[in-house]
Design an enzyme around this catalytic site. Structure first.
Site, PDB file in Angstrom:
ATOM      1  N   ASP A  44      -2.444  93.745 -24.764  1.00 30.66           N
ATOM      2  CA  ASP A  44      -3.600  93.309 -25.538  1.00 30.66           C
ATOM      3  C   ASP A  44      -4.900  93.868 -24.982  1.00 30.66           C
ATOM      4  OD1 ASP A  44      -1.974  91.726 -27.190  1.00 30.66           O
ATOM      5  OD2 ASP A  44      -2.023  90.065 -25.757  1.00 30.66           O
TER       6      ASP A  44
ATOM      7  N   TYR B 142       5.608  91.999 -15.330  1.00 32.75           N
ATOM      8  CA  TYR B 142       4.174  91.719 -15.412  1.00 32.75           C
ATOM      9  C   TYR B 142       3.694  91.066 -14.121  1.00 32.75           C
ATOM     10  CZ  TYR B 142       3.764  92.723 -20.425  1.00 32.75           C
ATOM     11  OH  TYR B 142       3.735  93.346 -21.645  1.00 32.75           O
TER      12      TYR B 142
END
Length: 577
Positions: free
Chosen positions: A169, A274
Site C-alpha cells: 500500500d 513482513y
C-alpha cells in the site's frame, strides 16, 4: 486507433467522414453532453492504459495532418481532421507499413521471461501497483515501467506478461519485492551455434546471468540480410545495471534470473515475510503481552476481522501464518514484528499490529486475538484504526524453485547508495536526540510540573468516566497531586527530575501521549456488517455485483483444482547459476 483505420472504408456515406461507431457514441459532436467523456479523454485513457502506443498515435496524427494538408491544397474548407475518402488509401498503406515495421522489430529482438528482485523506499509513493489511467498516479510500478520503456527492454506493459509477488500500500516499503516479466534479450532470435545457421540458439541455451558469455554466430549488425554470419562472444544484458541507471534512487534492482514460461511472481510464491518496526519505550509497551497475542495467530485461521473486506475481490479469508515473532534491533529500543505467511489479505499486517499495540498498552487482553479469530461467535469486525504504514516492510518473498542472481558490482553500488541514505537519517536522528538530551538540563518550576500533571489527568479522567466508571485510578493520583501542590516547598527542578515525576502517571513525552484519547474496548465499539451481509448488499450496486460475478463466481475453483494449480505453479522458477 488501428481498428478505426482498418475499418475506414465503412465511412462511405457518413459525411463528413466519421466512423459509424464514433457517431453511435456521439463523438462526432463538437461538444460532448454533460457527464459524457470527450474524444480527448478517451484517447488519453487508451494511452495511459497502453491500449494504444504513443508511436501509433504519432503516426496517425502525422497521417491526418498530411490528409488535411492535401484537402486544403484541393480547396476543401473542412478542417475537422476526419479521414476523407481521398486519404483512405494512404491510411491503409501506412497501416500496412506500421504492421510490417512492428513484425520486423519483433523478429529482430528476442524476449525472455525474467524475475527481478528489487528494493524500494515507499514513503514517497502512492503504493506499488500502478493506477492505470490516472494522471496523478505516483506508484512504484509507474516509475519501473517508465525505466523499462526508456531502456526499450519492453514494448509495453500489456505485452510483457507482468506479475508481482506482493501488492504493498501507500507508504509501505520493500527490501525484496519480486516481479516477473518478459524482457528484451541481447541475443537475437537469428543467433545460431553454427556458421550455417542451422542450429538456432533456443531460449534454454541463453546465458542465465550477465557474467557468463556464449559464443554464437550472428548476422552482421549493419546488414541483417547478409548470408555470411560472423562469430561473436555475447553476454546477456545486465538488467540490474541498465535499469538502475535510469530509476530513481529510491528504487533499486537487486538481482535477476531467467524463469520458466509458466512462472508467476504471485502464484509461484511459497511465502511472504513482513517486518513492522516500532519503538518500545520503557513502560509504554509490554512486549511479553504482545508476544502472547501474536503467537495465537500462527496456523490457519479466518482473518476477516484483521483486514479490510472487499467481497467483490476475495471470498476466502483463511490464511496460513507460518511464523510470528518479536525481535530487537539492539539499538534505541527499536523492535520489529516478523510475520511469515503464505499470503496476506488487504491491510492484514497493519490490522494485526494495531491490535497488538492495544494489548501492549494494556488496553486489551491477549485473549482478544482468539476472540477476533473466532468468526463463528464474532462474525462482525469492530471498528479500529490501522497501524501507520511507514514502518511496514515487505522483507522477503520466498519461492521453492527461484534462485535470483546478485552481481558484485551492482550490489556494491546499491550498498553505497543505501549507506549514504542511512547515514543521512542517522545523523538527523542524532541531532534530534542531542536536543532532547539538552532539554533534560533545563530548569522548570516544580509547581508548574504538578499543574501539568493535574490538568492532563483531569482530562483523562473525564474521557474515561463513560467506559470505566468503577476503575479510575486517576482519582487517587489526583488526590495525591492536590496534597503535593499544597505542601510543595521545592521551587525549581530540572526537566529530567520532572520526567521522573511524570513517569508513574504515564505522562512521559511520546507521540501517543501527545494526542491521548480514551481507549474504548473493542467489543463495545460499532461493528461492521458480516461477510454474508456484505455479499447481500452487492445487489444495490450494479458495478460491484458485476465485479463479484466476474472475480468470484466465474473464477471460483474447487479445493482439488486449487491444489493442482498451486502444485504446478510452485514448481515453476529459474536460476542464475
Amino acid at each position: 486507433m488501428n481498428a478505426t483505420m482498418a475499418t475506414a472504408p465503412a465511412n462511405r456515406g457518413h459525411a463528413p467522414g466519421y466512423h459509424p461507431f464514433m457517431e453511435k457514441l456521439g463523438l462526432n459532436k463538437p461538444k460532448p453532453a454533460k457527464g459524457e467523456p470527450s474524444g480527448q479523454q478517451i484517447l488519453n485513457y487508451l494511452l495511459h492504459n497502453e491500449i494504444l502506443l504513443e508511436k501509433d498515435v504519432q503516426r496517425a496524427y502525422d497521417d491526418l495532418l498530411m490528409c488535411s494538408s492535401k484537402n486544403k491544397q484541393k480547396g476543401s474548407k473542412d478542417t475537422d481532421f476526419s479521414p476523407k475518402m481521398n486519404c483512405i488509401g494512404d491510411e491503409n498503406d501506412k497501416l500496412n507499413r506500421m504492421k510490417s515495421d512492428s513484425n520486423s522489430q519483433m523478429q529482430q529482438h528476442r524476449y525472455r521471461h525474467v524475475a527481478l528482485r528489487f528494493y524500494y523506499e515507499g514513503s514517497g509513493y502512492c503504493g506499488l501497483a500502478e493506477n492505470i489511467g490516472m494522471c496523478s498516479d505516483n506508484s512504484i510500478e509507474k516509475s519501473l515501467f517508465a525505466a523499462l520503456l526508456k531502456t526499450k527492454l519492453v514494448e509495453s506493459r500489456a505485452s510483457c506478461n507482468f506479475s508481482r509477488c506482493g501488492r504493498t500500500d501507500k507508504g509501505v516499503s520493500s527490501a525484496g519485492q519480486v516481479v516477473a516479466l518478459r524482457l528484451k534479450s541481447n541475443i537475437s532470435p537469428q543467433a545460431s551455434w553454427d556458421k550455417a545457421g542451422t542450429q538456432s540458439v533456443k531460449t534454454t541455451g541463453l546465458p542465465k546471468n550477465a557474467v557468463d558469455p556464449i559464443n554464437v554466430w550472428v548476422q552482421p549488425k549493419n546488414n541483417r540480410d547478409a548470408a555470411d554470419r560472423v562469430e561473436k562472444t555475447l553476454q546477456e544484458y545486465s538488467y540490474d545495471k541498465v535499469l538502475n541507471n535510469v530509476l530513481p534512487e529510491t528504487i533499486r534492482i537487486l538481482g535477476w534470473c531467467p524463469v520458466s514460461d509458466d512462472f508467476s511472481a504471485r502464484f509461484s510464491a511459497m511465502t511472504r515475510t513482513y517486518r513492522y518496526f516500532f519503538v518500545a519505550r520503557p513502560k509504554h509497551l509490554d512486549l511479553e503481552r504482545m508476544d502472547k497475542g501474536l503467537q495465537q495467530m500462527i496456523g490457519k485461521h479466518d482473518f476477516r476481522n484483521f483486514c479490510k473486506i472487499k467481497v467483490e475481490q476475495v471470498y476466502n479469508f483463511e490464511r496460513l501464518i507460518h511464523e510470528a515473532s518479536i525481535f530487537s534491533t539492539g539499538s534505541n529500543n527499536i523492535h520489529y514484528f516478523q510475520i511469515v505467511g503464505q499470503a496476506f489479505l488487504w491491510h492484514q499486517i497493519r490490522c494485526i499490529v494495531s491490535v497488538l499495540f492495544m494489548i501492549g498498552r494494556g488496553d486489551e487482553d491477549p485473549t482478544i486475538v482468539s476472540e477476533l479469530l473466532d468468526v463463528t461467535n464474532n462474525p462482525s469486525k469492530p471498528a479500529y484504526a490501522l497501524a501507520p504504514e511507514r514502518p511496514l516492510v515487505l522483507h522477503a518473498c520466498g519461492f521453492k524453485e527461484l534462485h535470483v542472481g546478485h552481481f558484485a558490482l551492482n550490489l556494491w553500488r546499491v550498498s553505497c547508495n543505501l549507506e549514504r541514505q542511512w547515514e543521512e537519517l542517522v545523523l538527523n536522528a542524532a541531532r534530534i536526540r542531542n536536543c532532547l538530551d539538552l532539554l533534560k538540563e533545563v530548569p522548570v518550576l516544580h509547581k508548574d510540573v504538578l499543574e501539568l500533571a493535574k490538568s492532563r489527568l483531569q482530562e483523562r479522567l473525564k474521557k474515561k468516566q463513560k467506559y470505566y466508571p468503577g476503575n479510575l485510578s486517576e482519582r487517587d493520583v489526583l488526590s495525591t497531586l492536590e496534597e503535593a501542590l499544597a505542601q510543595s516547598d521545592k521551587k525549581v527542578v530540572s526537566w529530567q527530575e520532572a520526567l521522573i515525576l511524570l513517569q508513574p502517571m504515564k505522562l512521559i513525552p511520546s507521540p501517543e501521549v501527545m494526542n491521548e484519547g480514551v481507549h474504548i474496548p473493542l467489543w463495545k465499539r460499532h461493528k461492521g456488517p458480516t461477510l454474508e451481509e456484505k455479499v447481500e448488499l452487492l445487489s444495490q450496486s450494479k458495478r460491484r455485483q458485476q465485479l463479484y460475478d466476474e472475480n468470484i463466481i466465474k473464477k471460483r475453483k474447487s479445493k482439488k483444482e486449487d491444489r493442482a494449480f498451486y502444485e504446478h505453479m510452485t514448481q515453476q522458477g529459474g536460476s542464475a547459476l
